[in-house]
Design an enzyme around this catalytic site. Sequence first.
Site, mmCIF file in Angstrom:
data_model
loop_
_atom_site.group_PDB
_atom_site.id
_atom_site.type_symbol
_atom_site.label_atom_id
_atom_site.label_comp_id
_atom_site.label_asym_id
_atom_site.label_seq_id
_atom_site.Cartn_x
_atom_site.Cartn_y
_atom_site.Cartn_z
ATOM 1 N N ASP A 509 0.851 -1.181 0.000
ATOM 2 C CA ASP A 509 0.000 0.000 0.000
ATOM 3 C C ASP A 509 0.893 1.240 0.000
ATOM 4 O OD1 ASP A 509 -3.075 0.795 0.694
ATOM 5 O OD2 ASP A 509 -1.669 2.231 1.562
ATOM 6 N N ASN A 517 -2.796 13.259 -3.865
ATOM 7 C CA ASN A 517 -3.945 13.762 -4.619
ATOM 8 C C ASN A 517 -4.355 15.154 -4.147
ATOM 9 O OD1 ASN A 517 -4.351 11.588 -6.371
ATOM 10 N ND2 ASN A 517 -5.548 10.456 -4.851
ATOM 11 N N ASP A 526 -2.388 9.669 -10.426
ATOM 12 C CA ASP A 526 -2.357 8.675 -11.501
ATOM 13 C C ASP A 526 -0.920 8.377 -11.927
ATOM 14 O OD1 ASP A 526 -5.076 8.549 -11.427
ATOM 15 O OD2 ASP A 526 -5.406 9.758 -13.239
ATOM 16 N N GLU A 552 -4.710 2.465 -4.075
ATOM 17 C CA GLU A 552 -3.248 2.413 -3.998
ATOM 18 C C GLU A 552 -2.751 1.091 -3.427
ATOM 19 O OE1 GLU A 552 -4.602 4.702 -0.249
ATOM 20 O OE2 GLU A 552 -5.313 4.304 -2.276
#
Length: 652
Positions: A509, A517, A526, A552
């Site tokens: 993770d 973000n 992305d 993720e």
Amino acid sequence: MNSPRLLLDSAADQLPSPNGVALAIMELWEDERTTVKQLGRLVQTDPALSGRLLKLANSAALGAGRSVVSVPEAIVRVGMQTVGQLAVAFSLIDQTSDGHCKTFDYQRFWSQSLLMAILGRHIAAGTRLTAADDLFASCLLSRVGLLAFATVYPEEYASVITDTRGTLSERERSAFGFDHNALSYELMLDYGVPNALAEPARFHETPGLSSFTSGSRPARLVDAFHLAWRLSELGMEGAQAESNSESESNSKGNRAVQARPLAGRLGLSLEQLTQAFDQSIVDWCEWSKLLELPSHSVPAFESLGNDETRAADAQAPRAVVVGNDGATRALFEALERNRFDVRQIAEGTSLARLTVEFQPGLIVLGADCTTTECERLCKMIRGIEWGRSLYLMALRPACESDPDAGSKTALYRAGIDTTLPADADEDALHARLNTVRRHLELLASWRHDRAELRRIANELAISHRKFEVLSLTDQLTELPNRRAGLQALEQAWNRNRRNGTPLGVVMMDIDHFKQINDQHGHAAGDQALIAFARLLRETVRQDEIVCRLGGEEFLLISAAAEIRELIVLGERLRHAVEALRIPFQGQTLTLTASFGLAQRDRSDPEMDALLVAADRAMYQAKARGRNRVVSRIGKEFKTVTPIQSTDPRTTD
């Protein structure tokens, strides 16, 4: 998902065989003095025919006991006549460029398959791993999946062959969902080859991907297949050199030295290896000459003349007339006047051979053939696959005076379509030939429609496969998605339960992904996911599977034998992620990730329990500071390498 099994359902009966094999077998078949050994030697030169023969010999209909792998045993079980029929049936498969893969090297395939089989026989003799005939047949069939792809998907496979990205197997898996090795494996099982030989043959190109225990018989068989394949590759590369030159002799010796470590694991000395290679090349040259297989491949259909000649030949119906009396010669001339491409033979002994070479739509048995001889020829033709659709006509004497003559009923029972009086006038002959033309036109139309339906079915199968690939692929990272990852984990879990193959998983993770973000926008997120996925693809080994579970979170499936190997893998990935630099709009993004490791043990009764353990280990890594690896060992979760992160971010 598309599978080799689905492909076999539409392709197994269409695999082509070189005509030279069929013709040589027919000559032996017609000789009463032929032995099983003689016939077996010829059959063994053809992978497709060998496979079909083994499949028939191992079919439930024959009610035999153990599986047959040796071709001579299969001949005994099936019978010599059936072997001849199989050879003829295969030789009549369309060999023109239409419907075939223009970039597939058919002759190289036949030549290398034969060489690999001969090498396999010599390797078996030197190692005593299995019977020499069994390894010969298995090596011969180990690459037949290439032929199936070229037969069923000629246009698509041409693109796969000419593509330069990745390996051939990788391109095949991308286009069809499986590669030629998986397809060859299914074909071998379909033919009745025991899994004990078919499964090792599957890994002849990539022995490192097999899960067999080192030193075991299956692992040694993989080495034997791999050695035969490597030497066959080398033999094909050196085929143009002058066979008796000193440089060629030295070259073969040098190539044998290159394979010495692999041969050593099989207990073969350098001297034995060199001798096996040299003798195999001698045998291969002799057999290739017998079967008219060139040292370098040129597809047979490319030497058949120009397109206009082939088109003209295809338009003229073909006929064979058997006999040499006046009425038969007159019929021959009448067929020519009616624009038939016609051949004439004096007697029926060479009928089968001419039919194989000429492929007529009409056979006429002349007036000088007795009823008994007509019955024999009819039964022979109708008893073979290619003879069932031919139109058979018999000229009968105006006065039935020969002592062997029987009734017309006997001829119809034997398979004749029509009889014609030898003194029939021109009008009667034209009327019968019109019937023949209608039959041949309908047959050609049926064959065209069948080919078109097969083409459409193949296109639908490929479209279905592409849809399946899309449904199993994460569109952003191009990694397998959650569904594909769980399918792969289920397969690995089943292998572990079946044969004890090690199984470990790594849950990953990305740390603080939400802040990426929030601070830089979703486009930056992305890019981070794409870069992370690319790093995983480049870092993991070939036999490890990695997928994106969602967001993720990623999963890696490994066949690590010990927990220590899994820990080394996790640490290698952690360091690689930490060193990653991602350019984005003039900035450089950095990442860290948390890793949870779990290896399957008896405390994991179900697959979900293993995933839950890895997930808990990953959250322990998060709770203990992130950017670290935590492994589940027994019932405890242990931090592998505690790291004091300098990253000021503290929450995801």
